[in-house]
Every structure is written in C-alpha cells, then in structure tokens.
Write a protein that holds these residues in place. Structure first.
Motif, PDB file in Angstrom:
ATOM      1  N   LEU A 110     -30.360 -22.210  35.618  1.00  0.00           N
ATOM      2  CA  LEU A 110     -30.043 -22.198  34.412  1.00  0.00           C
ATOM      3  C   LEU A 110     -30.236 -20.911  33.831  1.00  0.00           C
ATOM      4  N   PHE A 111     -31.504 -20.321  33.985  1.00  0.00           N
ATOM      5  CA  PHE A 111     -31.863 -19.136  33.238  1.00  0.00           C
ATOM      6  C   PHE A 111     -30.902 -18.098  34.003  1.00  0.00           C
ATOM      7  N   ILE A 112     -31.008 -17.923  35.146  1.00  0.00           N
ATOM      8  CA  ILE A 112     -30.224 -16.879  36.021  1.00  0.00           C
ATOM      9  C   ILE A 112     -28.936 -17.156  35.440  1.00  0.00           C
ATOM     10  N   PRO A 117     -25.142 -13.166  33.572  1.00  0.00           N
ATOM     11  CA  PRO A 117     -23.900 -12.944  33.353  1.00  0.00           C
ATOM     12  C   PRO A 117     -23.672 -12.302  31.719  1.00  0.00           C
ATOM     13  N   ALA A 118     -24.741 -12.744  30.961  1.00  0.00           N
ATOM     14  CA  ALA A 118     -24.797 -11.997  29.427  1.00  0.00           C
ATOM     15  C   ALA A 118     -25.084 -10.680  29.455  1.00  0.00           C
ATOM     16  N   PHE A 119     -26.187 -10.521  30.379  1.00  0.00           N
ATOM     17  CA  PHE A 119     -26.591  -8.995  30.413  1.00  0.00           C
ATOM     18  C   PHE A 119     -25.582  -8.162  30.919  1.00  0.00           C
ATOM     19  N   ASP A 158     -20.073 -27.631  43.729  1.00  0.00           N
ATOM     20  CA  ASP A 158     -20.380 -29.286  43.107  1.00  0.00           C
ATOM     21  C   ASP A 158     -20.376 -29.443  41.880  1.00  0.00           C
ATOM     22  N   ASP A 159     -20.696 -30.783  41.715  1.00  0.00           N
ATOM     23  CA  ASP A 159     -20.957 -31.333  40.411  1.00  0.00           C
ATOM     24  C   ASP A 159     -22.044 -30.784  39.671  1.00  0.00           C
ATOM     25  N   ALA A 160     -23.257 -30.636  40.378  1.00  0.00           N
ATOM     26  CA  ALA A 160     -24.576 -30.053  39.865  1.00  0.00           C
ATOM     27  C   ALA A 160     -24.162 -28.572  39.214  1.00  0.00           C
ATOM     28  N   GLU A 161     -23.223 -27.841  39.988  1.00  0.00           N
ATOM     29  CA  GLU A 161     -23.229 -26.439  39.580  1.00  0.00           C
ATOM     30  C   GLU A 161     -22.201 -26.398  38.339  1.00  0.00           C
ATOM     31  N   LEU A 162     -21.469 -27.465  38.205  1.00  0.00           N
ATOM     32  CA  LEU A 162     -20.555 -27.522  37.243  1.00  0.00           C
ATOM     33  C   LEU A 162     -21.213 -27.757  35.918  1.00  0.00           C
ATOM     34  N   ARG A 163     -22.324 -28.861  35.941  1.00  0.00           N
ATOM     35  CA  ARG A 163     -23.016 -28.997  34.870  1.00  0.00           C
ATOM     36  C   ARG A 163     -23.960 -27.959  34.293  1.00  0.00           C
ATOM     37  N   LEU A 164     -24.542 -27.075  35.493  1.00  0.00           N
ATOM     38  CA  LEU A 164     -25.225 -26.192  34.953  1.00  0.00           C
ATOM     39  C   LEU A 164     -24.441 -24.909  34.327  1.00  0.00           C
ATOM     40  N   ARG A 165     -23.334 -24.861  34.912  1.00  0.00           N
ATOM     41  CA  ARG A 165     -22.389 -23.648  34.174  1.00  0.00           C
ATOM     42  C   ARG A 165     -21.990 -24.070  32.979  1.00  0.00           C
ATOM     43  N   SER A 166     -21.695 -25.280  32.676  1.00  0.00           N
ATOM     44  CA  SER A 166     -21.299 -25.689  31.371  1.00  0.00           C
ATOM     45  C   SER A 166     -22.480 -25.580  30.289  1.00  0.00           C
ATOM     46  N   SER A 167     -23.566 -25.786  30.801  1.00  0.00           N
ATOM     47  CA  SER A 167     -24.912 -25.941  30.123  1.00  0.00           C
ATOM     48  C   SER A 167     -25.224 -24.386  29.850  1.00  0.00           C
ATOM     49  N   ALA A 169     -22.869 -22.038  29.429  1.00  0.00           N
ATOM     50  CA  ALA A 169     -21.768 -21.270  29.003  1.00  0.00           C
ATOM     51  C   ALA A 169     -21.980 -20.745  27.348  1.00  0.00           C
ATOM     52  N   PHE A 170     -22.592 -21.558  26.803  1.00  0.00           N
ATOM     53  CA  PHE A 170     -22.853 -21.263  25.416  1.00  0.00           C
ATOM     54  C   PHE A 170     -24.105 -20.025  25.505  1.00  0.00           C
ATOM     55  N   TRP A 171     -25.023 -20.246  26.065  1.00  0.00           N
ATOM     56  CA  TRP A 171     -26.111 -19.195  26.160  1.00  0.00           C
ATOM     57  C   TRP A 171     -25.517 -17.820  26.557  1.00  0.00           C
ATOM     58  N   VAL A 172     -24.494 -17.913  27.336  1.00  0.00           N
ATOM     59  CA  VAL A 172     -24.086 -16.630  28.131  1.00  0.00           C
ATOM     60  C   VAL A 172     -23.375 -15.968  26.943  1.00  0.00           C
ATOM     61  N   ALA A 173     -22.684 -16.765  26.186  1.00  0.00           N
ATOM     62  CA  ALA A 173     -21.635 -16.204  25.073  1.00  0.00           C
ATOM     63  C   ALA A 173     -22.816 -15.553  23.767  1.00  0.00           C
ATOM     64  N   TYR A 174     -23.658 -16.443  23.742  1.00  0.00           N
ATOM     65  CA  TYR A 174     -24.715 -15.982  22.534  1.00  0.00           C
ATOM     66  C   TYR A 174     -25.541 -14.772  23.114  1.00  0.00           C
TER      67      TYR A 174
END
Length: 411
Positions: A110-112, A117-119, A158-167, A169-174
């Motif tokens: 999640l951190f990476i 992407p944000a950086f 897979d579903d695990a990566e989907l949940r990770l990307r969804s989580s 997404a907000f922090w990437v934009a922020y």
C-alpha cells in the motif's frame, strides 16, 4: 551584503537542491523496481524512460524559471533555449510512457502503491509551473491525473490488488496535490524574494536620485543669489576703482566675505545640513536688493506661527525670488509680504521691472521651488500682474495644522 540578497541566495540554493535531487530521484525509484518481480523487458525500458523524462523535465523547468528571472543564468541556457521544442516533446512523450509502464510492475504494498505514483505524477507535472500563465490548480490536476494513470494503467491482476489500488487511489491524489502545493510555495517564496531584491535595488537608486536632486536644487538656490551678489558687488567695486574712490577696497572685501560664506554653504550642502531661515533670508534679500538700488518694503504677519517646514520653504522662495529680481528684472521696487490667517499661509514677492520672457519659460529654480513647496503641501504661482511680476506661494490651513501637529506644537 543585504539581508534580502542573502535570502535570495538561500532560496535559490533551496530551489536548486530540490530540482537537482527531486528529478533524479525518479529514475532511482525506477531502478529499485528493476530488482523486483517485474521482468527485465519492462523494468529496463521503465528505467530508461524515467531517466529521460526526469532530465528533459528538469531542462524545461530550468529554462522557464530563468525566462521568468527566478533563477540566475547558466551556461546551458543557450543549448536549452535552442533545443527547447525538442526537449519539451521528449519530456511529454517519455513522461506518459513512464507513467503507463509504472503500473505494469504490479502493486503488492500500500505504501509503495500510494507514494510512488503520487511522487512520479507530481514530479513529471512540475515543469508546467515554469509557465507564468499556468495556474497551480491546473498543474495539480495534471499531477493527479498522471499519478492515477500510473496506478491504474495496467489491468488488475486479482481481487487483492484491486482492493489495494482502491485504497491507494485517495492517497495517490492527495500526495500528488500536496507535492505540487509545496512546489508552488517554493516558487512563490522565490518570486517574493526576487521582488524584495528588486525593491531594494530600486529604493537604493531612488535614494541616490533624490540626493542628487537635493544637491542640485540646493546648489542652484544657494549660488544663484550668491553669484548675483558677487557680480553686483564686483561691478560696483570696479566702478569705484575707476573713479579712484576709496570705498573700492571695502567693496572688494565684501566680495571676499561673500565668497568665504559661499564656501561654508557648499560644505553645508555636501553634508546635507544646509537649511534656510525665513527672517534671515528676508533681511539678506533686503540688504542685497537695496545695494542694487531697489527700494524694498516688507510686511510680516504671523510669521512666528508658521511650522518650521513651511518657514524653510518660504525662506527658499524668498531666496529664489530675490535671485530672479537681480538676474531677470530691472526693478526699482520690491515688496515681500508674508501673511498667516485662518485660511492658511501666503508669501508674495512683487517687483515692478520684469523683462520680457519667452511664453511658458520656466527656469530650474522655479521647478525646484515647486518641488520644495509640494513637500509641505504648498503651491507656487509666478507671472505678470499688470506691470509687475508676482511670485506667490501658499500653504492651506489643513497642511499647516498637519505639520504643526507633527512638530508636537499647536496649530
């Protein structure tokens, strides 16, 4: 070195450090991905594209900031300017390709998934800040778009990566928006320090110009009358000597005394201590004009109540009017009237022998006197009134009250 200059240099150092460390960090982060699970055919192009995008973006940003006079000149400026369209195209293409390939690495942390992407999106969008017409909001939106693209460009495994990307997404934009916000703050600080430096330089130039103006104005006002007095006394002494009159020696000693006094006045002007006393100027004008055969009358009413700045301005007006009578008039009579009442203060100098002058002609003495009066809120008028020439200076009651209050005395 001034404090502002030191601040400019420090801020430039901060900006340089940020630019030269932040942009190269992009390929360093990509290099870290080479040792990850991604195959080399993805990792190596990713590294190359990130490196090219970073340095092309750095060149674009440097050029823009120098065009805006926010960074000092560099030896690379000529090369960057000559090839700027090509460098800009390389930056855009390499940035988009880098962003697209980033998500191909696959996200397992999640951190990476939030930070990288944000950086990446923020750094690749930063060169837009070099354009004065580009709003920071637009740069932020571009950074967020690039960051989200780098997060979602490739399909989810897979579903695990989907949940990770969804989580993430907000922090990437922020984080992308926050990174751009800090960069805008740096740019604004740099602009502010540059403007302060320009203001300091402008203030120094204005101070020098003002001192030159004061010096030239005082020199004209002092030596206009002094040289007229020397010429008058020298002419009188020469006439007395031609006739064998014993008074010639005394007259020349008076010329010597005037010259010695003028030397002291020059020293006072140079030191900035030159001042004018109204009563002394009126007395001096009377003595000088009477020596030239001009009958002088004076009327003073309420002179003691004048604020010191107004009295000084009126004293300079008396001096300038006397100089003009000696140089530009064939006067037999002169009248000095100073009056203070509820409506304000007024000085009027009249002579009965004005010579013809070109229409609209105005000497530097009257211009300097106008500037002196403007400093105390006064006005000057000079012109013919019938067969006489009248110089009138006025200061209204409001200005007198303000100046008296500033002195701490009654109006």
């Amino acid at each position: 070195m001034s404090t502002v200059s030191q601040g400019v240099r420090r801020t430039e150092g901060y900006v340089y450090s940020a630019l030269h460390w932040a942009f190269p960090l992009v390929p360093v982060v990509a290099l870290a991905l080479v040792v990850g699970p991604a195959p080399l055919w993805i990792s190596l192009p990713h590294l190359a594209l990130a490196t090219v995008a970073a340095w092309a973006g750095l060149s674009v940003l440097h050029t823009r900031l120098r065009d805006c006079d926010l960074l000092p000149a560099s030896g690379w400026d000529l090369f960057r300017t000559a090839h700027l369209p090509v460098v800009r195209g390389v930056w855009v293409v390499a940035s988009l390709a880098t962003v697209a390939l980033t998500s191909a690495q696959g996200w397992r942390d999640l951190f990476i998934a939030s930070a990288l992407p944000a950086f990446l999106g923020a750094v690749l969008a930063l060169p837009l800040l070099g354009r004065p017409q580009t709003r920071p909001l637009h740069v932020g939106l571009v950074a967020v778009a690039l960051a989200e693209t780098s997060l979602w460009a490739f399909p989810v495994a897979d579903d695990a990566e989907l949940r990770l990307r969804s989580s993430a997404a907000f922090w990437v934009a922020y984080l992308a928006a926050m990174f751009v916000g800090f960069s805008v703050m740096f740019r604004n600080v740099l602009q502010t320090t540059r403007e302060l430096e320009r203001a300091r330089e402008t203030g120094a130039k204005l101070a020098v110009a003002e001192e030159r103006l004061r010096f030239s104005r005082d020199l004209h006002d002092v030596f206009g009358r002094t040289l007229s007095a020397v010429a008058l006394k020298a002419e009188l002494g020469a006439a007395q000597a031609e006739r064998g009159r014993p008074e010639a020696a005394a007259t020349m000693r008076e010329v010597q005394a005037i010259a010695v006094a003028a030397q002291q006045e020059v020293r006072d002007i140079v030191r900035g201590y030159r001042d004018a006393d109204l009563a002394a100027e009126v007395a001096g004008a009377r003595a000088l004009l009477e020596a030239a055969g001009v009958q002088v009358t004076t009327l003073a009413d309420g002179v003691e109540a004048l604020p010191a700045p107004v009295a000084r301005a009126f004293a300079w007006a008396v001096r300038e009017a006397t100089t003009n009578i000696l140089r530009h008039a064939d006067a037999t009579m002169a009248h000095f009237a100073i009056h203070r009442d509820a409506s304000g203060a007024r000085l009027e100098v009249t002579n009965d022998g004005p010579r013809a002058a070109p229409e609209g002609a105005e000497g530097s003495g009257l211009r300097g006197l106008t500037e002196r009066l403007r400093e105390v809120g006064g006005t000057l008028s000079a012109g013919r009134r019938g067969d006489q020439f009248v110089v009138t200076t006025t200061v209204d009651a409001e200005c007198l009250d303000r100046l008296a209050t500033a002195e701490g005395g009654p109006a």
